[in-house]
Design a protein around this motif. Sequence first.
Motif, PDB file in Angstrom:
ATOM      1  N   ILE A   1       0.827  -1.213   0.000  1.00  0.00           N
ATOM      2  CA  ILE A   1       0.000   0.000   0.000  1.00  0.00           C
ATOM      3  C   ILE A   1       0.856   1.255   0.000  1.00  0.00           C
ATOM      4  CG2 ILE A   1      -0.327   0.158   2.516  1.00  0.00           C
ATOM      5  CD1 ILE A   1      -3.307   0.792   1.773  1.00  0.00           C
ATOM      6  N   ALA A   2       2.032   1.169   0.611  1.00  0.00           N
ATOM      7  CA  ALA A   2       2.903   2.351   0.624  1.00  0.00           C
ATOM      8  C   ALA A   2       4.356   1.937   0.596  1.00  0.00           C
ATOM      9  CB  ALA A   2       2.622   3.187   1.869  1.00  0.00           C
ATOM     10  N   ILE A   3       5.150   2.770  -0.057  1.00  0.00           N
ATOM     11  CA  ILE A   3       6.579   2.498  -0.161  1.00  0.00           C
ATOM     12  C   ILE A   3       7.323   3.475   0.726  1.00  0.00           C
ATOM     13  CG2 ILE A   3       8.571   2.605  -1.723  1.00  0.00           C
ATOM     14  CD1 ILE A   3       6.612   1.775  -3.979  1.00  0.00           C
TER      15      ILE A   3
ATOM     16  N   GLU B   1      13.457   1.801   3.796  1.00  0.00           N
ATOM     17  CA  GLU B   1      12.930   1.106   4.982  1.00  0.00           C
ATOM     18  C   GLU B   1      12.210  -0.171   4.596  1.00  0.00           C
ATOM     19  OE1 GLU B   1      10.494   3.709   7.448  1.00  0.00           O
ATOM     20  OE2 GLU B   1      11.621   5.403   6.627  1.00  0.00           O
ATOM     21  N   GLY B   2      11.232  -0.027   3.734  1.00  0.00           N
ATOM     22  CA  GLY B   2      10.458  -1.203   3.383  1.00  0.00           C
ATOM     23  C   GLY B   2       9.130  -0.836   2.766  1.00  0.00           C
ATOM     24  N   VAL B   3       8.194  -1.772   2.856  1.00  0.00           N
ATOM     25  CA  VAL B   3       6.901  -1.589   2.210  1.00  0.00           C
ATOM     26  C   VAL B   3       5.796  -1.822   3.230  1.00  0.00           C
ATOM     27  CG1 VAL B   3       5.410  -2.399   0.355  1.00  0.00           C
ATOM     28  CG2 VAL B   3       7.894  -2.449   0.055  1.00  0.00           C
ATOM     29  N   GLU B   4       4.837  -0.912   3.265  1.00  0.00           N
ATOM     30  CA  GLU B   4       3.675  -1.127   4.122  1.00  0.00           C
ATOM     31  C   GLU B   4       2.654  -1.947   3.360  1.00  0.00           C
ATOM     32  OE1 GLU B   4       1.963   2.466   5.707  1.00  0.00           O
ATOM     33  OE2 GLU B   4       3.930   3.125   6.414  1.00  0.00           O
ATOM     34  N   THR B   5       2.046  -2.881   4.054  1.00  0.00           N
ATOM     35  CA  THR B   5       1.082  -3.741   3.368  1.00  0.00           C
ATOM     36  C   THR B   5      -0.339  -3.363   3.744  1.00  0.00           C
ATOM     37  OG1 THR B   5       0.861  -5.416   5.077  1.00  0.00           O
ATOM     38  CG2 THR B   5       2.746  -5.616   3.567  1.00  0.00           C
ATOM     39  N   THR B   6      -1.273  -3.900   2.958  1.00  0.00           N
ATOM     40  CA  THR B   6      -2.683  -3.637   3.243  1.00  0.00           C
ATOM     41  C   THR B   6      -3.081  -4.187   4.602  1.00  0.00           C
ATOM     42  OG1 THR B   6      -3.095  -5.580   1.882  1.00  0.00           O
ATOM     43  CG2 THR B   6      -3.537  -3.455   0.872  1.00  0.00           C
TER      44      THR B   6
ATOM     45  N   LYS C   1       3.009   5.842 -12.181  1.00  0.00           N
ATOM     46  CA  LYS C   1       2.045   6.744 -11.539  1.00  0.00           C
ATOM     47  C   LYS C   1       1.620   6.196 -10.198  1.00  0.00           C
ATOM     48  CE  LYS C   1       0.121   9.721 -14.900  1.00  0.00           C
ATOM     49  NZ  LYS C   1      -0.798   9.965 -16.006  1.00  0.00           N
ATOM     50  N   LYS C   2       1.409   4.888 -10.168  1.00  0.00           N
ATOM     51  CA  LYS C   2       0.984   4.264  -8.929  1.00  0.00           C
ATOM     52  C   LYS C   2       2.096   4.377  -7.889  1.00  0.00           C
ATOM     53  CE  LYS C   2      -1.479   0.417  -7.200  1.00  0.00           C
ATOM     54  NZ  LYS C   2      -2.411  -0.620  -7.417  1.00  0.00           N
ATOM     55  N   VAL C   3       3.308   4.095  -8.297  1.00  0.00           N
ATOM     56  CA  VAL C   3       4.432   4.136  -7.360  1.00  0.00           C
ATOM     57  C   VAL C   3       4.580   5.527  -6.748  1.00  0.00           C
ATOM     58  CG1 VAL C   3       6.963   4.038  -7.189  1.00  0.00           C
ATOM     59  CG2 VAL C   3       5.719   2.260  -8.441  1.00  0.00           C
ATOM     60  N   PHE C   4       4.661   6.534  -7.620  1.00  0.00           N
ATOM     61  CA  PHE C   4       5.005   7.859  -7.089  1.00  0.00           C
ATOM     62  C   PHE C   4       3.804   8.655  -6.591  1.00  0.00           C
ATOM     63  CE2 PHE C   4       8.660   7.081  -9.982  1.00  0.00           C
ATOM     64  CZ  PHE C   4       9.635   7.059  -8.990  1.00  0.00           C
ATOM     65  N   LEU C   5       2.670   8.488  -7.241  1.00  0.00           N
ATOM     66  CA  LEU C   5       1.550   9.347  -6.875  1.00  0.00           C
ATOM     67  C   LEU C   5       0.612   8.693  -5.861  1.00  0.00           C
ATOM     68  CD1 LEU C   5       0.772  10.763 -10.436  1.00  0.00           C
ATOM     69  CD2 LEU C   5       2.363  11.645  -8.716  1.00  0.00           C
ATOM     70  N   GLU C   6       0.685   7.340  -5.756  1.00  0.00           N
ATOM     71  CA  GLU C   6      -0.228   6.699  -4.800  1.00  0.00           C
ATOM     72  C   GLU C   6       0.500   6.054  -3.627  1.00  0.00           C
ATOM     73  OE1 GLU C   6      -3.049   4.028  -6.707  1.00  0.00           O
ATOM     74  OE2 GLU C   6      -3.130   5.375  -8.434  1.00  0.00           O
TER      75      GLU C   6
ATOM     76  N   GLY D   1      -1.372  -3.733   7.175  1.00  0.00           N
ATOM     77  CA  GLY D   1      -0.885  -2.809   8.182  1.00  0.00           C
ATOM     78  C   GLY D   1       0.538  -3.099   8.663  1.00  0.00           C
ATOM     79  N   ASP D   2       1.190  -4.088   8.054  1.00  0.00           N
ATOM     80  CA  ASP D   2       2.569  -4.401   8.465  1.00  0.00           C
ATOM     81  C   ASP D   2       3.575  -3.592   7.669  1.00  0.00           C
ATOM     82  OD1 ASP D   2       1.509  -6.445  10.014  1.00  0.00           O
ATOM     83  OD2 ASP D   2       1.502  -7.819   8.292  1.00  0.00           O
ATOM     84  N   LEU D   3       4.771  -3.468   8.226  1.00  0.00           N
ATOM     85  CA  LEU D   3       5.871  -2.916   7.452  1.00  0.00           C
ATOM     86  C   LEU D   3       6.849  -4.047   7.187  1.00  0.00           C
ATOM     87  CD1 LEU D   3       7.370  -0.315   6.299  1.00  0.00           C
ATOM     88  CD2 LEU D   3       8.684  -0.403   8.425  1.00  0.00           C
ATOM     89  N   LEU D   4       6.975  -4.415   5.917  1.00  0.00           N
ATOM     90  CA  LEU D   4       7.972  -5.426   5.556  1.00  0.00           C
ATOM     91  C   LEU D   4       9.256  -4.684   5.275  1.00  0.00           C
ATOM     92  CD1 LEU D   4       6.200  -7.836   3.053  1.00  0.00           C
ATOM     93  CD2 LEU D   4       6.596  -8.159   5.499  1.00  0.00           C
ATOM     94  N   GLU D   5      10.294  -5.029   6.007  1.00  0.00           N
ATOM     95  CA  GLU D   5      11.526  -4.267   5.869  1.00  0.00           C
ATOM     96  C   GLU D   5      12.404  -4.774   4.734  1.00  0.00           C
ATOM     97  OE1 GLU D   5      13.636  -3.650   9.544  1.00  0.00           O
ATOM     98  OE2 GLU D   5      11.730  -3.394  10.609  1.00  0.00           O
ATOM     99  N   ALA D   6      12.987  -3.852   4.024  1.00  0.00           N
ATOM    100  CA  ALA D   6      13.977  -4.194   2.998  1.00  0.00           C
ATOM    101  C   ALA D   6      14.681  -2.930   2.568  1.00  0.00           C
ATOM    102  CB  ALA D   6      13.305  -4.838   1.797  1.00  0.00           C
ATOM    103  N   LYS D   7      15.955  -3.050   2.288  1.00  0.00           N
ATOM    104  CA  LYS D   7      16.711  -1.888   1.837  1.00  0.00           C
ATOM    105  C   LYS D   7      16.414  -1.615   0.369  1.00  0.00           C
ATOM    106  CE  LYS D   7      21.124  -1.629   4.211  1.00  0.00           C
ATOM    107  NZ  LYS D   7      22.406  -2.208   3.872  1.00  0.00           N
ATOM    108  N   THR D   8      16.190  -2.713  -0.364  1.00  0.00           N
ATOM    109  CA  THR D   8      15.952  -2.554  -1.789  1.00  0.00           C
ATOM    110  C   THR D   8      14.514  -2.929  -2.126  1.00  0.00           C
ATOM    111  OG1 THR D   8      18.251  -3.120  -2.189  1.00  0.00           O
ATOM    112  CG2 THR D   8      16.762  -3.245  -4.079  1.00  0.00           C
ATOM    113  N   ILE D   9      13.873  -2.045  -2.862  1.00  0.00           N
ATOM    114  CA  ILE D   9      12.483  -2.295  -3.260  1.00  0.00           C
ATOM    115  C   ILE D   9      12.414  -2.191  -4.778  1.00  0.00           C
ATOM    116  CG2 ILE D   9      10.113  -1.440  -3.109  1.00  0.00           C
ATOM    117  CD1 ILE D   9      11.095  -0.115  -0.395  1.00  0.00           C
ATOM    118  N   VAL D  10      11.855  -3.201  -5.401  1.00  0.00           N
ATOM    119  CA  VAL D  10      11.686  -3.174  -6.857  1.00  0.00           C
ATOM    120  C   VAL D  10      10.187  -3.213  -7.133  1.00  0.00           C
ATOM    121  CG1 VAL D  10      12.267  -4.307  -9.023  1.00  0.00           C
ATOM    122  CG2 VAL D  10      13.873  -4.405  -7.113  1.00  0.00           C
TER     123      VAL D  10
END
Lengths: 506, 537
Positions: free
Chosen positions: A258-260, A264-269, A286-291, A271-280
């Motif tokens: 849901i959020a990058i 740090e990592g990625v927030e999921t729907t 548009k979705k990545v940057f604007l949402e 409500g968790d934060l999955l940690e990672a230094k690298t996100i692909v």
Amino acid sequence: MASSVIVIGGGVNGLTAACYLAKAGRDVTLLCEEDSIGGMCATHEFHPGFTSPGVLSDTSMFREWIVRDLRLEEHGLAFEGSSKAAVLGKERRFVLSDDVSETAEEIGRVSKADAGRYREFAAFYERIRPPVERLLNNIPPNIVDPVSGDLLPLLRYGLALRRLGKKDMLEVLRLAPMTVYDWLDEWFENDELKAALALPAVTESYAGPWSPGTNANLLIRRVTAGRGFKGGATALVEALVSAAKGFGIRFETGAGAIAIRPGEGVETTAGDLLEAKTIVASCGPKKVFLEMMRPHELSHRLERRIVNFRTRGLSSQLLLAVDGTISLPGGADRAVIADDLDAIEKAFDPVKYGEVSDSPCLEIYLASQEDPELAPKGKGVVSVMVHYTPYDLRGGWTEEAGEELTRKVIRILEERIPELRDAVVGRKLLTPKDIEQRYGVSGGQIYEGEHALDQLLVRPSPECAMYETPFEGLFLCSGGSFPGGGLTGAPGALAARAVLNRRSRY
Amino acid sequence: MNEHTDKPRSNSYDAVVIGGGHNGLVCAAYLAKAGKKVLVVERRQVLGGAAVSEETVKGFTFSTFSYVVSLFRPHIIRELDLVRHGLQIIPMETTYNPLPGDKGLVRWADSGKTRDEIARFSPKDASLYPEFGLAMGRLSRFTKNVIDTTAPQPASLDPRELMKMLRLGRHLRDLDPEMRYLNLKLLTMSAVDFLHEWFESEPLVPSMAGSGIIGTFLGIRSPGTAYVLLHHYMGEIDGAFRAWGFSKGGTGQISIACANAAESFGAEIIAGAGVDHVKIRNGRAVGVVLENGDEIKAATVISSLDPNRTFLKLVGERELPGEFVSNIRRYKNRGSSGKVNLALDRLPSFRDGRPGISHLKGDITIAPSVDYVERAYDEAKYGEFSKRPFLNIVIPSLSDPSVAPPGKHVLSAFVQYAPYNIREGAENWPEKRDAFGDAVIDTIEEFCPDIRECIVGKQVLSPWDIEKITGLTEGNIFQGELSLEQLAFLRPVAEWSRYRSPVRNLWMCGSGTHPGGGVMGAPGELAAKTMLGEGGV
């Protein structure tokens, strides 16, 4: 030391990127909701007992070198004997395939002159293939802000072009900005042949065959298309998933991203934060940057560029559940209905004013012929891509508007494929709005961004054109990155290469 | 200027230039200036090609075809001393976009005033407008490097050509990345998409986008049309950027000044002398044969006519390599525009209620919305003229009283789209001409209800008429579409973009060569300089 990577999205590009990274020893987590594995190839039941193919189904442009690199054949992937598309003309029908002599013979039935010209046409693309492939299968040089390291690849492209000899080199430079209309008109006389060759090249952008630059799309297609896979896109996705599991990739399918949070990592729907230094991220830019990012994290310039990245969806998909089997000439599983180049242009014209033509052009796919599991025995699934339909239909995509479009399409289909009459037992229309909603692609643009010259050369923006972004550890790998949309696997593979090139940091 | 006879004084020249359009005249002037014995042969009685002034209605001087100046290269004006030879340019200071039921939009030379106007439609657009202008100004300086030299030859291995590519590369490097990105977009995007990255308001977008389609057979939503926007910022008069103007006495005065200059250097000009064919012996051009049978010998023959006419009509396929012929055949000349010239006994009144006439002195664009202009194109694609066309209107008599009797006016409307190849076939244009003229006047009437009462004389020119009168193939005003695949090293065709042709001693110098169409003078100048530099004459 292996650092952890999260790949967001389980489409063909996400899976490909994940496989390459895991193969190189990275510890990879693929974050994707169970039912969206396959991305735009994901299937769904659209009528009781009938399963749809994805909105992307043509596997003929998937890169062979990726198949080799990831050993996908060991995971059950097999190339088709040949790929065939029938041209359903007003009076005559003929079949185009990847076999040049066979196709030339078929064309000979409608035009003797065109048969010979087709051989030359195919030979021309074969000759110019090396430098174009070289460009499409590598991380693109940064042409807007080249540092000295980028000048070398640029020079190499130049030399590869020169190696074609003066005549072909100048011809490549001449043809790229042309209209597909003028180019095909220089080669052929038969209207239906020209239209069938042109249609796939113009449906990727906000353009008809009269639009300059459309010929670059035809070039890319002719140079990269090969044979598709047995079992189609489903088989491709299954092989990629199997390969991914073989590489030890963790599938996190309980929730979506849901959020990058770069670095740090990625927030999921969930409500968790999955940690990672690298996100692909394999979702569109548009979705990545604007949402998925906080607005204040983006520079004004990047935001403006991403907002300006054009993602106007123009195609709808009509899914048909049919009783009995439908067959196409030559046993083809695909067909085109577009009578001439002007017919395509006329199908495009109304889109500019928020309307739909009365005679849209159609690309038909007998999905269950390729993958019989999609329909109950003795029945079939037909997927029809309808060009063009605007995302912003004047008055909106109401149920009524959808019904009207469906009626138009079925009328054309019944006229050209009489077997379809009375055979349709269920149907479902996905408008660009529906495609946006179902697959999460901005504007319902199935290539994650229009294939226009400016958006192909720098995709999606100068600071993100080489898969890296201005954000530490965040990479892009969707069709919204070079070399563009469709089932090619290339953005995924090249983005992985970009991550690995930055070995020291990620 | 002297009256021109159709008889040359001599029967042998260093160079004979076919066609007395502005490029032919510029080329001749440069060659004569270098001491060559030059003859220009013009088919019509009047010199200038598509840059002519003609008293079509008694007392009214029409700039029959080309109607504004901006891109004429300033160094040519200096080097040929054209001001002394009668060239005078009156700056145009406004672009007016009338709208139904509104005051419309005027863009003034004064940027503050323009911002106020735009702000009525969108304050955001008003604030971005100056920034946009600055960016375009910077890019146009870069582009001038391209149009002021011969085309780079990417396939050539000649060290001089490689150096030239490097020099261009260096100019490109000197731009900052943002500008390079903008340049890429400008070359490939549609005018509307490009402008929508900056602006949101109708009528600003169509008003600006309109300049992107002039002379082309493309719509404002067609990729590739953004580039021409730059021309509006490239125009320069006396070294001042962003200036457009009228030639005093009409566009023909430019040609007259060029002719005077050529003659002052010793060139000879004959008129009323059409060329029947280029005389070729053993693969070399050795002179021309006139329509009246007269033969003129020349060591070098230079054609300023379009490539199609030059090679397929005056030279003939038999004298040319087959591949060259097929390349010339696929070179696109697509007439897309017409012209309606009106003699008016008074100034028509606009419905808008805007006071004064200063906003009418520049160009007046009928492009009330993006959809309006795009629809005009959609109609034309399938072989009809637009029923509600895009118009670019000027009333030069407001700035230059010499072109009309006192109190009376000349109105010239450039009309798009008028496809040469109408559905009925181009030869049927004469039957459609009246309907075409009416569609234009009907369109003007929506903004000037009394236009019909003002008209005392008119001239309606379809692309078929333009071809008939000027010889331009399909009536294409640029001697061939200015699309990317027909520019620079591809103009007119690959491997022949340096003014030479496959026939030895036969050269080209018209708008069908680099850098292309418009009253620029550049092809004529660059052709002459190339010939002189390479010992071609």
